[in-house]
Design an enzyme around this catalytic site. Structure first.
Site, PDB file in Angstrom:
ATOM      1  N   GLN A  40       0.803  -1.220   0.000  1.00 59.83           N
ATOM      2  CA  GLN A  40       0.000   0.000   0.000  1.00 59.83           C
ATOM      3  C   GLN A  40       0.841   1.278   0.000  1.00 59.83           C
ATOM      4  O   GLN A  40       0.339   2.333  -0.357  1.00 59.83           O
ATOM      5  CB  GLN A  40      -0.936   0.001   1.213  1.00 59.83           C
ATOM      6  N   ARG A  58       3.961  -0.062  12.977  1.00 58.08           N
ATOM      7  CA  ARG A  58       3.634  -1.370  12.416  1.00 58.08           C
ATOM      8  C   ARG A  58       3.691  -1.282  10.891  1.00 58.08           C
ATOM      9  O   ARG A  58       2.899  -0.563  10.282  1.00 58.08           O
ATOM     10  CB  ARG A  58       2.228  -1.807  12.860  1.00 58.08           C
ATOM     11  N   HIS A  74       1.055  -9.291   4.594  1.00 62.05           N
ATOM     12  CA  HIS A  74      -0.104  -8.404   4.446  1.00 62.05           C
ATOM     13  C   HIS A  74      -0.562  -8.492   2.990  1.00 62.05           C
ATOM     14  O   HIS A  74      -0.526  -7.507   2.248  1.00 62.05           O
ATOM     15  CB  HIS A  74       0.275  -6.979   4.856  1.00 62.05           C
ATOM     16  N   ASN A  83      -1.721 -10.894   8.431  1.00 60.40           N
ATOM     17  CA  ASN A  83      -2.730  -9.858   8.621  1.00 60.40           C
ATOM     18  C   ASN A  83      -4.064 -10.308   8.035  1.00 60.40           C
ATOM     19  O   ASN A  83      -4.166 -10.558   6.839  1.00 60.40           O
ATOM     20  CB  ASN A  83      -2.298  -8.569   7.911  1.00 60.40           C
ATOM     21  N   GLU A  84      -5.071 -10.431   8.900  1.00 59.65           N
ATOM     22  CA  GLU A  84      -6.457 -10.629   8.466  1.00 59.65           C
ATOM     23  C   GLU A  84      -6.650 -11.823   7.524  1.00 59.65           C
ATOM     24  O   GLU A  84      -6.942 -11.655   6.332  1.00 59.65           O
ATOM     25  CB  GLU A  84      -6.992  -9.364   7.796  1.00 59.65           C
ATOM     26  N   ASN A 139      -7.801  -6.050  14.260  1.00 61.86           N
ATOM     27  CA  ASN A 139      -8.137  -4.912  13.409  1.00 61.86           C
ATOM     28  C   ASN A 139      -9.644  -4.736  13.455  1.00 61.86           C
ATOM     29  O   ASN A 139     -10.396  -5.692  13.228  1.00 61.86           O
ATOM     30  CB  ASN A 139      -7.705  -5.159  11.957  1.00 61.86           C
ATOM     31  N   TYR A 182     -13.021  -2.072  12.464  1.00 62.15           N
ATOM     32  CA  TYR A 182     -13.457  -0.883  11.733  1.00 62.15           C
ATOM     33  C   TYR A 182     -14.911  -0.494  11.941  1.00 62.15           C
ATOM     34  O   TYR A 182     -15.231   0.688  11.964  1.00 62.15           O
ATOM     35  CB  TYR A 182     -13.175  -1.047  10.228  1.00 62.15           C
ATOM     36  N   GLU A 221      -5.089  -2.135  14.034  1.00 61.79           N
ATOM     37  CA  GLU A 221      -5.647  -1.188  13.067  1.00 61.79           C
ATOM     38  C   GLU A 221      -6.998  -0.712  13.557  1.00 61.79           C
ATOM     39  O   GLU A 221      -7.828  -1.510  14.015  1.00 61.79           O
ATOM     40  CB  GLU A 221      -5.888  -1.836  11.685  1.00 61.79           C
ATOM     41  N   TRP A 246      -4.811   3.284  11.826  1.00 62.10           N
ATOM     42  CA  TRP A 246      -4.707   3.028  10.387  1.00 62.10           C
ATOM     43  C   TRP A 246      -5.274   4.229   9.661  1.00 62.10           C
ATOM     44  O   TRP A 246      -6.436   4.505   9.781  1.00 62.10           O
ATOM     45  CB  TRP A 246      -5.487   1.772   9.956  1.00 62.10           C
ATOM     46  N   GLU A 296      -5.496   1.949  -1.371  1.00 61.82           N
ATOM     47  CA  GLU A 296      -6.528   1.250  -0.602  1.00 61.82           C
ATOM     48  C   GLU A 296      -7.118   0.104  -1.439  1.00 61.82           C
ATOM     49  O   GLU A 296      -8.284   0.084  -1.787  1.00 61.82           O
ATOM     50  CB  GLU A 296      -7.589   2.240  -0.115  1.00 61.82           C
ATOM     51  N   TRP A 297      -6.255  -0.846  -1.802  1.00 63.87           N
ATOM     52  CA  TRP A 297      -6.658  -2.089  -2.454  1.00 63.87           C
ATOM     53  C   TRP A 297      -7.607  -1.843  -3.637  1.00 63.87           C
ATOM     54  O   TRP A 297      -7.301  -1.017  -4.482  1.00 63.87           O
ATOM     55  CB  TRP A 297      -7.238  -3.054  -1.408  1.00 63.87           C
ATOM     56  N   PHE A 346      -7.271   7.051   4.086  1.00 64.87           N
ATOM     57  CA  PHE A 346      -7.317   6.635   5.495  1.00 64.87           C
ATOM     58  C   PHE A 346      -6.256   7.332   6.351  1.00 64.87           C
ATOM     59  O   PHE A 346      -6.172   7.090   7.549  1.00 64.87           O
ATOM     60  CB  PHE A 346      -7.070   5.122   5.606  1.00 64.87           C
TER      61      PHE A 346
HETATM   62  C1  GAL Z   1      -7.707  -3.550   6.616  1.00 63.43           C
HETATM   63  C2  GAL Z   1      -6.378  -3.807   5.968  1.00 63.43           C
HETATM   64  C3  GAL Z   1      -5.600  -2.572   5.623  1.00 63.43           C
HETATM   65  C4  GAL Z   1      -6.454  -1.407   5.188  1.00 63.43           C
HETATM   66  C5  GAL Z   1      -7.714  -1.261   6.032  1.00 63.43           C
HETATM   67  C6  GAL Z   1      -8.702  -0.239   5.530  1.00 63.43           C
HETATM   68  O1  GAL Z   1      -8.562  -4.604   6.351  1.00 63.43           O
HETATM   69  O2  GAL Z   1      -5.567  -4.616   6.786  1.00 63.43           O
HETATM   70  O3  GAL Z   1      -4.639  -2.935   4.687  1.00 63.43           O
HETATM   71  O4  GAL Z   1      -6.671  -1.412   3.859  1.00 63.43           O
HETATM   72  O5  GAL Z   1      -8.387  -2.468   6.118  1.00 63.43           O
HETATM   73  O6  GAL Z   1      -9.535  -0.767   4.552  1.00 63.43           O
END
Ligand code: GAL
Length: 461
Positions: free
Chosen positions: A21, A78, A123, A168-169, A298, A300, A371, A417, A424-425, A433
């Site tokens: 990223q 991190r 990751h 990660n995840e 993590n 959100y 995160e 984060w 962002e993928w 972010f």
């Molecule tokens: C997480 C991920 C991060 C970042 C974040 C926000 O799932 O580990 O790389 O993209 O979401 O979408």
């Protein structure tokens, strides 16, 4: 009371990023391709056809980035190590010295600035060669490849890195990569997520075995895994909806945390997934059970969960519970909840409830939120980004973290984060972010109001 003073003195304050990223230099200095390079080249997969080819150019600008972190007063950074930068084809018989040199410089720079390096080993940027030659996370051999790669990292960096995160995840890799196909490698399947998930668990556990048997005594670090989970609130007080919310959490977090802390997959997954769920054999259990020194989380957002009512209306790709048909539940949000640019609801109390759920289910482990954060597209005006919604987000989530600590949860650290706006993928550069703004044309970084807010907060902690 001042928010910062509600956290213990030794609380680990940090910011987080990941290699693909932010690093850029994707075709520089011997780095091999990863599945994300290839995914980005597939038309229609990533917004605007964006990719991590240049990203934030952290590969060349890392010193400036670490200085900005030091100015904020964070204690920890991190970051993740790009497997294919260290081992271009993924195999440990061919090491890219330039990759080792880069991470050595980054780690040394952190330490010079009094910042503790927290390294994530995976990751999502699997070496493309392993995807093509072995079948990626679906193959029986991938967990051994991962263990070999981590041994190279422990050897090269473990004298200075004392906090390791293996994966990660795993949920995202399995569900978004192999179930919904919206992330690399882009498969659509109802069985592959569970095979990939199983191999991710084995990969984590084998890496931990390598660390514990060959490095931990001498290097004295800790190793764990980071899983992601949103909170699931029962839509009503009915027994069915309460059971649905519990099931949703077990399918989300229990899938990966139960085997590690309780020794097996959750019962509801065995029932709901049936033969598609691989068996945790005695041999697997011996590897996986107890394989984490801390609980990485993590987090959100939050959704309501209810017993499925037979209405198969489309659910949103992000933030839903994975393969819903396996779980027999419906997810929804409250119209009154504010949302971020990802359309994720801002529900701070969900964070507190999730922390308590983890503490209760897994024997009150040391938890690190690795995160938490939000995307808002606040503009740079006159050299300032006045991201008040992000400041409110962090203040409200941290308030609930402090409440959880007061309630007895062993929360030991928190990583925002993200340190800066980045790739962002599947959303490309559309979703910001960062607590630092990045001009993707010039690479210029500007601390947002939220970064200044953290500096103020940490100055009294
Ligand atoms: C997480 C991920 C991060 C970042 C974040 C926000 O799932 O580990 O790389 O993209 O979401 O979408």
């Amino acid at each position: 009371m001042n928010l910062a003073l509600r956290f213990p003195k030794e609380f680990v304050w940090g910011t987080a990023t990941s290699s693909y990223q932010i690093e850029g230099a994707a075709d520089k200095d011997g780095r091999g391709k990863s599945i994300w390079d290839v995914f980005c080249e597939t038309p229609g997969k990533v917004s605007n056809g964006d990719s991590g080819l240049i990203a934030c150019d952290h590969y060349h600008r890392f010193e400036e980035d670490i200085q900005l972190m030091a100015q904020m007063g964070v204690k920890a950074y991190r970051f993740s190590i790009s497997w294919s930068r260290v081992l271009p084809n993924g195999m440990s018989d061919s090491i890219n010295q330039a990759g080792i040199d880069f991470y050595n410089s980054l780690i040394d720079c952190c330490i010079d600035h009094g910042i503790e390096p927290w390294a994530t080993l995976y990751h999502w940027d699997l070496p493309q060669h392993l995807e093509e030659s072995e079948g990626g996370w679906l193959s029986d051999s991938i967990s051994d490849r991962f263990a070999d790669y981590t041994e190279v990292c422990f050897n090269a960096f473990g004298d200075r890195v004392k906090r390791w995160i293996t994966i990660n995840e795993a949920w995202v890799v399995a569900i978004l990569g192999y179930g919904q196909g919206v992330f690399a490698p882009g498969h659509n399947s109802t069985s592959e997520p569970y095979i990939a998930g199983h191999n991710l668990l084995l990969a984590h556990a084998k890496a931990v075995k390598v660390y514990r048997s060959q490095f931990q005594a001498e290097q004295g670090g800790l190793i764990g895994i980071t899983n992601n989970c949103d909170w699931r609130e029962p839509l009503s007080d009915s027994a069915q909806d309460k059971a649905a919310a519990q099931r949703a959490l077990e399918f989300f977090l229990g899938w990966f945390a139960d085997p590690i802390y309780l020794g097996d997959y959750p019962e509801c997954m065995k029932t709901g997934v049936g033969e598609r769920l691989p068996l945790i054999t005695e041999e697997h259990r011996n590897l996986i059970f107890g394989s984490s020194d801390f609980f990485g989380l993590n987090h959100y957002t939050t959704m309501y969960a209810a017993e499925a009512n037979g209405d198969t209306a489309e659910q949103s790709v992000y933030g839903n519970g994975g393969l819903n048909e396996d779980q027999g539940l419906d997810l929804s949000v409250d119209d009154s909840w504010q949302t971020t640019d990802m359309q994720w609801a801002v529900v701070p109390w969900g964070c507190r409830k999730l922390l308590h759920w983890i503490a209760d289910r897994y024997g009150n482990p040391d938890i690190y939120i690795t995160e938490n954060g939000c995307a808002y597209d606040d503009e740079l005006v006159g050299g300032e980004v006045n991201d008040t919604r992000r400041v409110d987000f962090y203040a409200s989530y941290l308030e609930e973290c402090a409440n959880a600590i007061d309630g007895g949860v062993n929360l030991k650290g928190y990583f925002a984060w993200s340190f800066m706006d980045n790739f962002e993928w599947a959303s490309g550069y559309d979703k910001r972010f960062g607590i630092h703004h990045v001009d993707f044309d010039t690479g210029e970084r500007t601390p947002k109001q939220s970064a200044k807010w953290f500096r103020q907060l940490l100055s009294v902690s």
